[in-house]
Motif scaffolding. Structure first.
Motif, PDB file in Angstrom:
ATOM      1  N   LEU A   1      16.502  16.324  35.047  1.00 38.04           N
ATOM      2  CA  LEU A   1      17.225  16.383  36.308  1.00 38.04           C
ATOM      3  C   LEU A   1      18.707  16.173  36.078  1.00 38.04           C
ATOM      4  CD1 LEU A   1      14.845  14.219  38.490  1.00 38.04           C
ATOM      5  CD2 LEU A   1      15.097  16.670  38.544  1.00 38.04           C
ATOM      6  N   CYS A   2      19.510  16.842  36.851  1.00 34.18           N
ATOM      7  CA  CYS A   2      20.952  16.680  36.708  1.00 34.18           C
ATOM      8  C   CYS A   2      21.429  15.593  37.670  1.00 34.18           C
ATOM      9  CB  CYS A   2      21.691  17.987  36.967  1.00 34.18           C
ATOM     10  SG  CYS A   2      21.464  18.635  38.611  1.00 34.18           S
ATOM     11  N   ALA A   3      22.464  14.901  37.270  1.00 38.06           N
ATOM     12  CA  ALA A   3      23.024  13.838  38.090  1.00 38.06           C
ATOM     13  C   ALA A   3      23.807  14.434  39.256  1.00 38.06           C
ATOM     14  CB  ALA A   3      23.925  12.945  37.246  1.00 38.06           C
ATOM     15  N   ALA A   4      23.795  13.725  40.362  1.00 37.50           N
ATOM     16  CA  ALA A   4      24.530  14.194  41.540  1.00 37.50           C
ATOM     17  C   ALA A   4      26.025  14.043  41.305  1.00 37.50           C
ATOM     18  CB  ALA A   4      24.107  13.400  42.768  1.00 37.50           C
ATOM     19  N   VAL A   5      26.770  15.071  41.648  1.00 37.06           N
ATOM     20  CA  VAL A   5      28.223  15.067  41.489  1.00 37.06           C
ATOM     21  C   VAL A   5      28.836  14.523  42.776  1.00 37.06           C
ATOM     22  CG1 VAL A   5      30.244  16.519  41.081  1.00 37.06           C
ATOM     23  CG2 VAL A   5      28.083  17.046  39.959  1.00 37.06           C
ATOM     24  N   PRO A   6      29.797  13.590  42.686  1.00 34.54           N
ATOM     25  CA  PRO A   6      30.448  13.112  43.910  1.00 34.54           C
ATOM     26  C   PRO A   6      31.131  14.256  44.641  1.00 34.54           C
ATOM     27  CG  PRO A   6      31.059  11.761  42.021  1.00 34.54           C
ATOM     28  CD  PRO A   6      30.276  12.917  41.499  1.00 34.54           C
ATOM     29  N   LEU A   7      31.191  14.143  45.969  1.00 38.03           N
ATOM     30  CA  LEU A   7      31.731  15.218  46.799  1.00 38.03           C
ATOM     31  C   LEU A   7      33.164  15.545  46.437  1.00 38.03           C
ATOM     32  CD1 LEU A   7      31.201  17.149  49.120  1.00 38.03           C
ATOM     33  CD2 LEU A   7      31.963  15.380  50.692  1.00 38.03           C
ATOM     34  N   LYS A   8      33.978  14.542  46.112  1.00 38.99           N
ATOM     35  CA  LYS A   8      35.383  14.813  45.814  1.00 38.99           C
ATOM     36  C   LYS A   8      35.573  15.548  44.494  1.00 38.99           C
ATOM     37  CE  LYS A   8      37.451  11.139  43.320  1.00 38.99           C
ATOM     38  NZ  LYS A   8      38.552  10.284  43.213  1.00 38.99           N
ATOM     39  N   ASP A   9      34.574  15.522  43.608  1.00 37.91           N
ATOM     40  CA  ASP A   9      34.667  16.218  42.324  1.00 37.91           C
ATOM     41  C   ASP A   9      34.031  17.602  42.355  1.00 37.91           C
ATOM     42  OD1 ASP A   9      35.961  14.038  41.260  1.00 37.91           O
ATOM     43  OD2 ASP A   9      34.113  13.120  40.515  1.00 37.91           O
ATOM     44  N   MET A  10      33.435  17.980  43.487  1.00 40.86           N
ATOM     45  CA  MET A  10      32.781  19.285  43.589  1.00 40.86           C
ATOM     46  C   MET A  10      33.809  20.400  43.712  1.00 40.86           C
ATOM     47  SD  MET A  10      29.649  18.805  46.203  1.00 40.86           S
ATOM     48  CE  MET A  10      28.026  18.854  45.541  1.00 40.86           C
ATOM     49  N   LYS A  11      33.431  21.568  43.210  1.00 34.57           N
ATOM     50  CA  LYS A  11      34.249  22.763  43.396  1.00 34.57           C
ATOM     51  C   LYS A  11      33.946  23.329  44.780  1.00 34.57           C
ATOM     52  CE  LYS A  11      34.357  23.925  38.550  1.00 34.57           C
ATOM     53  NZ  LYS A  11      33.990  24.880  37.522  1.00 34.57           N
ATOM     54  N   LEU A  12      34.871  24.109  45.303  1.00 29.66           N
ATOM     55  CA  LEU A  12      34.720  24.662  46.651  1.00 29.66           C
ATOM     56  C   LEU A  12      33.445  25.482  46.777  1.00 29.66           C
ATOM     57  CD1 LEU A  12      35.776  25.160  49.497  1.00 29.66           C
ATOM     58  CD2 LEU A  12      37.150  27.026  48.581  1.00 29.66           C
ATOM     59  N   MET A  13      33.092  26.225  45.745  1.00 28.66           N
ATOM     60  CA  MET A  13      31.900  27.077  45.809  1.00 28.66           C
ATOM     61  C   MET A  13      30.611  26.267  45.866  1.00 28.66           C
ATOM     62  SD  MET A  13      33.019  30.100  46.036  1.00 28.66           S
ATOM     63  CE  MET A  13      31.549  31.027  45.775  1.00 28.66           C
ATOM     64  N   ASP A  14      30.639  24.997  45.453  1.00 26.45           N
ATOM     65  CA  ASP A  14      29.445  24.158  45.440  1.00 26.45           C
ATOM     66  C   ASP A  14      29.295  23.321  46.708  1.00 26.45           C
ATOM     67  OD1 ASP A  14      28.914  25.139  42.915  1.00 26.45           O
ATOM     68  OD2 ASP A  14      29.987  23.510  41.916  1.00 26.45           O
ATOM     69  N   VAL A  15      30.296  23.327  47.579  1.00 29.37           N
ATOM     70  CA  VAL A  15      30.272  22.513  48.788  1.00 29.37           C
ATOM     71  C   VAL A  15      29.485  23.231  49.878  1.00 29.37           C
ATOM     72  CG1 VAL A  15      31.721  21.467  50.578  1.00 29.37           C
ATOM     73  CG2 VAL A  15      32.475  21.450  48.217  1.00 29.37           C
ATOM     74  N   LYS A  16      28.585  22.500  50.529  1.00 26.49           N
ATOM     75  CA  LYS A  16      27.831  23.060  51.639  1.00 26.49           C
ATOM     76  C   LYS A  16      28.733  23.132  52.873  1.00 26.49           C
ATOM     77  CE  LYS A  16      23.421  22.590  49.855  1.00 26.49           C
ATOM     78  NZ  LYS A  16      23.771  22.886  48.520  1.00 26.49           N
ATOM     79  N   LEU A  17      28.392  23.985  53.814  1.00 26.70           N
ATOM     80  CA  LEU A  17      29.224  24.205  54.987  1.00 26.70           C
ATOM     81  C   LEU A  17      29.400  22.929  55.812  1.00 26.70           C
ATOM     82  CD1 LEU A  17      30.814  26.359  56.434  1.00 26.70           C
ATOM     83  CD2 LEU A  17      28.769  26.933  57.724  1.00 26.70           C
ATOM     84  N   GLY A  18      28.364  22.113  55.925  1.00 29.35           N
ATOM     85  CA  GLY A  18      28.460  20.867  56.675  1.00 29.35           C
ATOM     86  C   GLY A  18      29.345  19.832  55.993  1.00 29.35           C
ATOM     87  N   GLN A  19      29.501  19.935  54.676  1.00 27.37           N
ATOM     88  CA  GLN A  19      30.323  18.995  53.910  1.00 27.37           C
ATOM     89  C   GLN A  19      31.775  19.427  53.836  1.00 27.37           C
ATOM     90  OE1 GLN A  19      28.197  19.389  50.221  1.00 27.37           O
ATOM     91  NE2 GLN A  19      27.044  17.493  50.556  1.00 27.37           N
ATOM     92  N   LEU A  20      32.101  20.626  54.305  1.00 27.17           N
ATOM     93  CA  LEU A  20      33.441  21.178  54.139  1.00 27.17           C
ATOM     94  C   LEU A  20      34.550  20.323  54.765  1.00 27.17           C
ATOM     95  CD1 LEU A  20      35.003  23.509  52.893  1.00 27.17           C
ATOM     96  CD2 LEU A  20      34.693  24.758  55.016  1.00 27.17           C
TER      97      LEU A  20
END
Length: 79
Positions: free
Chosen positions: A1-20
């Protein structure tokens, strides 16, 4: 399993619409942050299209196409 990436370190393409909205609020919109983002973008473009062993016309044609679009917008500002 991969570790969860913090929201502030995510790339724009990986962000869900509700998290935008939350993701946008965490961005650095100071002049230094914007300059850093432009510098990173330029470096990515340069390394991908210009500084290659076997170059093609892709990088230069993208710059020329951008120039044509910008000059068209400046010439026809009434549109």
């Amino acid at each position: 399993l991969c570790a969860a990436v913090p929201l502030k370190d995510m790339k724009l393409m990986d962000v869900k619409l509700g998290q935008l909205p939350t993701w946008l609020a965490m961005r650095d919109f100071t002049p230094g942050g914007i300059a850093g983002a432009l510098r990173r973008g330029y470096n990515r473009y340069y390394n991908k299209y210009i500084d290659v062993r076997k170059g093609g016309l892709g990088g230069i044609s993208m710059v020329l196409a951008g120039y044509v679009v910008v000059s068209y917008i400046w010439s026809y500002s009434h549109l």
